[in-house]
Design an enzyme around this catalytic site. Sequence first.
Site, PDB file in Angstrom:
ATOM      1  N   TYR A  12      -7.469  15.592  -7.190  1.00  0.00           N
ATOM      2  CA  TYR A  12      -6.611  14.821  -8.102  1.00  0.00           C
ATOM      3  C   TYR A  12      -5.567  15.732  -8.757  1.00  0.00           C
ATOM      4  O   TYR A  12      -4.375  15.400  -8.800  1.00  0.00           O
ATOM      5  CB  TYR A  12      -7.501  14.145  -9.149  1.00  0.00           C
ATOM      6  CG  TYR A  12      -6.780  13.223 -10.095  1.00  0.00           C
ATOM      7  CD1 TYR A  12      -6.261  12.005  -9.658  1.00  0.00           C
ATOM      8  CD2 TYR A  12      -6.629  13.547 -11.445  1.00  0.00           C
ATOM      9  CE1 TYR A  12      -5.612  11.140 -10.546  1.00  0.00           C
ATOM     10  CE2 TYR A  12      -5.996  12.693 -12.330  1.00  0.00           C
ATOM     11  CZ  TYR A  12      -5.482  11.494 -11.877  1.00  0.00           C
ATOM     12  OH  TYR A  12      -4.840  10.653 -12.763  1.00  0.00           O
TER      13      TYR A  12
ATOM     14  N   SER B 220      -0.356  13.178 -14.906  1.00  0.00           N
ATOM     15  CA  SER B 220      -1.616  13.222 -15.663  1.00  0.00           C
ATOM     16  C   SER B 220      -1.695  14.592 -16.323  1.00  0.00           C
ATOM     17  O   SER B 220      -1.065  15.549 -15.863  1.00  0.00           O
ATOM     18  CB  SER B 220      -2.782  13.066 -14.684  1.00  0.00           C
ATOM     19  OG  SER B 220      -4.000  13.439 -15.298  1.00  0.00           O
TER      20      SER B 220
ATOM     21  N   LYS C 126      -1.401  15.554  -8.620  1.00  0.00           N
ATOM     22  CA  LYS C 126      -0.592  15.387  -9.829  1.00  0.00           C
ATOM     23  C   LYS C 126       0.308  16.603 -10.076  1.00  0.00           C
ATOM     24  O   LYS C 126       1.419  16.466 -10.591  1.00  0.00           O
ATOM     25  CB  LYS C 126      -1.500  15.085 -11.033  1.00  0.00           C
ATOM     26  CG  LYS C 126      -2.243  13.746 -10.909  1.00  0.00           C
ATOM     27  CD  LYS C 126      -1.269  12.564 -10.864  1.00  0.00           C
ATOM     28  CE  LYS C 126      -1.963  11.218 -10.855  1.00  0.00           C
ATOM     29  NZ  LYS C 126      -1.030  10.074 -10.851  1.00  0.00           N
TER      30      LYS C 126
ATOM     31  N   ASP D  30       0.883  -1.167   0.000  1.00  0.00           N
ATOM     32  CA  ASP D  30       0.000   0.000   0.000  1.00  0.00           C
ATOM     33  C   ASP D  30       0.919   1.215   0.000  1.00  0.00           C
ATOM     34  O   ASP D  30       1.571   1.515   0.998  1.00  0.00           O
ATOM     35  CB  ASP D  30      -0.895  -0.007   1.248  1.00  0.00           C
ATOM     36  CG  ASP D  30      -1.857   1.184   1.262  1.00  0.00           C
ATOM     37  OD1 ASP D  30      -1.653   2.136   0.479  1.00  0.00           O
ATOM     38  OD2 ASP D  30      -2.805   1.157   2.063  1.00  0.00           O
TER      39      ASP D  30
ATOM     40  N   ALA E 125      -4.376  18.475  -7.630  1.00  0.00           N
ATOM     41  CA  ALA E 125      -3.381  18.872  -6.622  1.00  0.00           C
ATOM     42  C   ALA E 125      -2.323  17.791  -6.448  1.00  0.00           C
ATOM     43  O   ALA E 125      -1.122  18.079  -6.396  1.00  0.00           O
ATOM     44  CB  ALA E 125      -4.060  19.162  -5.286  1.00  0.00           C
TER      45      ALA E 125
END
Length: 270
Positions: free
Chosen positions: A155, A142, A159, A61, A157
């Site tokens: 998301y 991304s 990336k 994880d 933030a």
Amino acid sequence: MKTIVITGASDGIGAEMARQLAASLKSEVALVLAARNEEALAAVAAQCEAAGAQALVVRTDVAEEVQCRALAAAAVARFGRIDALINNAGMSAQALFSDVRAEDLGWYEQLMRVNHWGSVWCTHAALPHLKATRGHIVAVSSLAGLVGVPGRTAYSATKFAMTGFFEALRAELKGVGVSVTTAYPGVVATQIRYRGYNAAGRPAGSSGLKEDDAMSVEECARLIIDGMNRREREVVMTARGKLGRLLKILAPGLVEKMALAALKDEVKPH
Ligand SMILES: NC(=O)c1ccc[n+]([C@@H]2O[C@H](COP(=O)([O-])OP(=O)(O)OC[C@H]3O[C@@H](n4cnc5c(N)ncnc54)[C@H](OP(=O)(O)O)[C@@H]3O)[C@@H](O)[C@H]2O)c1
């Protein structure tokens, strides 16, 4: 024999990169496959072994620093070296910021732990071994890490954090021969958006993006591997991505319109 560690190798882009690397390098590669779903990892490992590669499954994880360190240690214990680390594990999220209740905001932090901190911890643990092999680091960011995407404040933030971290690290490592390739996929046909958080921090179960011209996972994996092999700084995969990056400087209002147009009507800001 090269040793390549791939996080998020149980499905999607990571699993496909493992299969493609096994198919092209065969007995010349050992793949260390990390994610939480051990059963799915074992299935990918079997496919890689069938192609002639060696494979090691390490249940990880990446939101837990200790597990990221154990991953690098397991790779070195088994194969004695790390030639490449592909930081690919990631989760998505789709929610308008104003729709998120204060008591649910914790998933913003969790998303940062998976996407950004997971990459930082894995990279820190692997770095001495990558320096020894003058190896490769890959960060799968991304387009949302180049342009802020509405409905994806969390998301984007994570990336953008990856983008900045790996850009700075690339310059730091210039003198020691370790390359850093940041990949910026657009919309790729995987399950990521269905699994990502909704405003309440639960699996969204649907995608908020128009997926009609999504890139295939095979093409995305191939472009990332090509970029890594050529030690490219960046892999911006789509014309929309390249245009968006340029327009952001020249006409930022237009980029906002393009980003909004990528959303399905039901998730547009209301
Ligand atoms: N698909 C796209 O459109 C797209 C676009 C741009 C960027 N990306 C990026 O590409 C990467 C791969 O995404 P994908 O589309 O292939 O998604 P995916 O099919 O959902 O696969 C995500 C992978 O990440 C792993 N993962 C998630 N949380 C994890 C955790 N806490 N610890 C370890 N592994 C974890 C998953 O495995 P387990 O669940 O077994 O842990 C799975 O192997 C991500 O970083 C994503 O942000 C994707």
